[in-house]
Design a protein around this motif. Sequence first.
Motif, PDB file in Angstrom:
ATOM      1  N   MET A   1       1.955  53.768 -17.248  1.00  0.00           N
ATOM      2  CA  MET A   1       2.672  52.787 -18.047  1.00  0.00           C
ATOM      3  C   MET A   1       2.974  53.346 -19.443  1.00  0.00           C
ATOM      4  O   MET A   1       4.045  53.107 -19.979  1.00  0.00           O
ATOM      5  CB  MET A   1       1.814  51.517 -18.134  1.00  0.00           C
ATOM      6  N   ARG A   2       2.024  54.080 -19.992  1.00  0.00           N
ATOM      7  CA  ARG A   2       2.204  54.671 -21.322  1.00  0.00           C
ATOM      8  C   ARG A   2       3.308  55.728 -21.299  1.00  0.00           C
ATOM      9  O   ARG A   2       4.101  55.826 -22.240  1.00  0.00           O
ATOM     10  CB  ARG A   2       0.885  55.277 -21.777  1.00  0.00           C
ATOM     11  N   VAL A   3       3.389  56.493 -20.209  1.00  0.00           N
ATOM     12  CA  VAL A   3       4.413  57.532 -20.083  1.00  0.00           C
ATOM     13  C   VAL A   3       5.794  56.890 -20.010  1.00  0.00           C
ATOM     14  O   VAL A   3       6.751  57.374 -20.637  1.00  0.00           O
ATOM     15  CB  VAL A   3       4.136  58.404 -18.836  1.00  0.00           C
ATOM     16  N   LEU A   4       5.913  55.807 -19.278  1.00  0.00           N
ATOM     17  CA  LEU A   4       7.193  55.096 -19.194  1.00  0.00           C
ATOM     18  C   LEU A   4       7.624  54.575 -20.560  1.00  0.00           C
ATOM     19  O   LEU A   4       8.798  54.688 -20.938  1.00  0.00           O
ATOM     20  CB  LEU A   4       7.086  53.946 -18.190  1.00  0.00           C
ATOM     21  N   PHE A   5       6.695  54.048 -21.322  1.00  0.00           N
ATOM     22  CA  PHE A   5       7.010  53.560 -22.667  1.00  0.00           C
ATOM     23  C   PHE A   5       7.498  54.693 -23.555  1.00  0.00           C
ATOM     24  O   PHE A   5       8.492  54.540 -24.283  1.00  0.00           O
ATOM     25  CB  PHE A   5       5.771  52.898 -23.292  1.00  0.00           C
ATOM     26  N   ILE A   6       6.850  55.838 -23.484  1.00  0.00           N
ATOM     27  CA  ILE A   6       7.247  56.978 -24.320  1.00  0.00           C
ATOM     28  C   ILE A   6       8.626  57.489 -23.900  1.00  0.00           C
ATOM     29  O   ILE A   6       9.467  57.818 -24.755  1.00  0.00           O
ATOM     30  CB  ILE A   6       6.179  58.080 -24.251  1.00  0.00           C
ATOM     31  N   LEU A   7       8.900  57.523 -22.589  1.00  0.00           N
ATOM     32  CA  LEU A   7      10.223  57.959 -22.131  1.00  0.00           C
ATOM     33  C   LEU A   7      11.323  57.010 -22.596  1.00  0.00           C
ATOM     34  O   LEU A   7      12.395  57.451 -23.018  1.00  0.00           O
ATOM     35  CB  LEU A   7      10.232  58.073 -20.610  1.00  0.00           C
ATOM     36  N   ILE A   8      11.080  55.721 -22.522  1.00  0.00           N
ATOM     37  CA  ILE A   8      12.076  54.741 -22.984  1.00  0.00           C
ATOM     38  C   ILE A   8      12.273  54.859 -24.490  1.00  0.00           C
ATOM     39  O   ILE A   8      13.400  54.788 -24.987  1.00  0.00           O
ATOM     40  CB  ILE A   8      11.656  53.315 -22.573  1.00  0.00           C
ATOM     41  N   LEU A   9      11.206  55.064 -25.228  1.00  0.00           N
ATOM     42  CA  LEU A   9      11.298  55.240 -26.672  1.00  0.00           C
ATOM     43  C   LEU A   9      12.108  56.485 -27.028  1.00  0.00           C
ATOM     44  O   LEU A   9      12.992  56.436 -27.900  1.00  0.00           O
ATOM     45  CB  LEU A   9       9.900  55.322 -27.282  1.00  0.00           C
ATOM     46  N   LEU A  10      11.859  57.581 -26.337  1.00  0.00           N
ATOM     47  CA  LEU A  10      12.626  58.811 -26.592  1.00  0.00           C
ATOM     48  C   LEU A  10      14.099  58.651 -26.217  1.00  0.00           C
ATOM     49  O   LEU A  10      14.977  59.154 -26.920  1.00  0.00           O
ATOM     50  CB  LEU A  10      12.006  59.974 -25.824  1.00  0.00           C
ATOM     51  N   ALA A  11      14.378  57.930 -25.138  1.00  0.00           N
ATOM     52  CA  ALA A  11      15.772  57.687 -24.755  1.00  0.00           C
ATOM     53  C   ALA A  11      16.495  56.854 -25.807  1.00  0.00           C
ATOM     54  O   ALA A  11      17.660  57.107 -26.127  1.00  0.00           O
ATOM     55  CB  ALA A  11      15.816  56.998 -23.389  1.00  0.00           C
ATOM     56  N   ASN A  12      15.808  55.859 -26.358  1.00  0.00           N
ATOM     57  CA  ASN A  12      16.411  55.038 -27.414  1.00  0.00           C
ATOM     58  C   ASN A  12      16.651  55.848 -28.679  1.00  0.00           C
ATOM     59  O   ASN A  12      17.688  55.696 -29.340  1.00  0.00           O
ATOM     60  CB  ASN A  12      15.527  53.832 -27.720  1.00  0.00           C
ATOM     61  N   LEU A  13      15.717  56.706 -29.026  1.00  0.00           N
ATOM     62  CA  LEU A  13      15.910  57.561 -30.201  1.00  0.00           C
ATOM     63  C   LEU A  13      17.066  58.533 -29.993  1.00  0.00           C
ATOM     64  O   LEU A  13      17.837  58.797 -30.915  1.00  0.00           O
ATOM     65  CB  LEU A  13      14.620  58.315 -30.530  1.00  0.00           C
ATOM     66  N   TRP A  14      17.197  59.056 -28.781  1.00  0.00           N
ATOM     67  CA  TRP A  14      18.313  59.966 -28.476  1.00  0.00           C
ATOM     68  C   TRP A  14      19.649  59.223 -28.562  1.00  0.00           C
ATOM     69  O   TRP A  14      20.619  59.749 -29.106  1.00  0.00           O
ATOM     70  CB  TRP A  14      18.128  60.581 -27.099  1.00  0.00           C
ATOM     71  N   ALA A  15      19.712  58.010 -28.057  1.00  0.00           N
ATOM     72  CA  ALA A  15      20.945  57.219 -28.134  1.00  0.00           C
ATOM     73  C   ALA A  15      21.295  56.891 -29.588  1.00  0.00           C
ATOM     74  O   ALA A  15      22.467  56.915 -29.970  1.00  0.00           O
ATOM     75  CB  ALA A  15      20.791  55.942 -27.324  1.00  0.00           C
ATOM     76  N   LEU A  16      20.288  56.598 -30.394  1.00  0.00           N
ATOM     77  CA  LEU A  16      20.531  56.349 -31.816  1.00  0.00           C
ATOM     78  C   LEU A  16      21.065  57.600 -32.500  1.00  0.00           C
ATOM     79  O   LEU A  16      22.014  57.531 -33.279  1.00  0.00           O
ATOM     80  CB  LEU A  16      19.247  55.880 -32.496  1.00  0.00           C
ATOM     81  N   ALA A  17      20.467  58.743 -32.205  1.00  0.00           N
ATOM     82  CA  ALA A  17      20.913  59.995 -32.813  1.00  0.00           C
ATOM     83  C   ALA A  17      22.349  60.315 -32.411  1.00  0.00           C
ATOM     84  O   ALA A  17      23.150  60.771 -33.241  1.00  0.00           O
ATOM     85  CB  ALA A  17      19.977  61.131 -32.411  1.00  0.00           C
ATOM     86  N   LEU A  18      22.708  60.076 -31.162  1.00  0.00           N
ATOM     87  CA  LEU A  18      24.094  60.307 -30.726  1.00  0.00           C
ATOM     88  C   LEU A  18      25.062  59.363 -31.432  1.00  0.00           C
ATOM     89  O   LEU A  18      26.141  59.767 -31.867  1.00  0.00           O
ATOM     90  CB  LEU A  18      24.210  60.098 -29.219  1.00  0.00           C
ATOM     91  N   GLY A  19      24.701  58.110 -31.546  1.00  0.00           N
ATOM     92  CA  GLY A  19      25.574  57.119 -32.180  1.00  0.00           C
ATOM     93  C   GLY A  19      25.779  57.356 -33.651  1.00  0.00           C
ATOM     94  O   GLY A  19      26.834  57.052 -34.200  1.00  0.00           O
ATOM     95  N   GLN A  20      24.777  57.906 -34.318  1.00  0.00           N
ATOM     96  CA  GLN A  20      24.882  58.162 -35.755  1.00  0.00           C
ATOM     97  C   GLN A  20      25.527  59.510 -36.063  1.00  0.00           C
ATOM     98  O   GLN A  20      25.837  59.801 -37.202  1.00  0.00           O
ATOM     99  CB  GLN A  20      23.498  58.110 -36.399  1.00  0.00           C
ATOM    100  N   GLY A  21      25.687  60.358 -35.051  1.00  0.00           N
ATOM    101  CA  GLY A  21      26.298  61.659 -35.270  1.00  0.00           C
ATOM    102  C   GLY A  21      25.312  62.716 -35.738  1.00  0.00           C
ATOM    103  O   GLY A  21      25.706  63.732 -36.297  1.00  0.00           O
TER     104      GLY A  21
END
Length: 54
Positions: free
Chosen positions: A1-21
Amino acid sequence: MRVLFILILLANLWALALGQGWVGMRPEDEGRDTRRFSQELNPGAVTLVPRNNS
């Protein structure tokens, strides 16, 4: 469960980084050429007039 949370968190950070340029060109700016705005030859030739609502 902890690994899934970390993967979702990293995916959200990656999407934020892409959106901000932060990791390259933003997806919305992919086909735009911003240099063309500075190359406008005669910007004073265009005049805007109000529409007559009669």
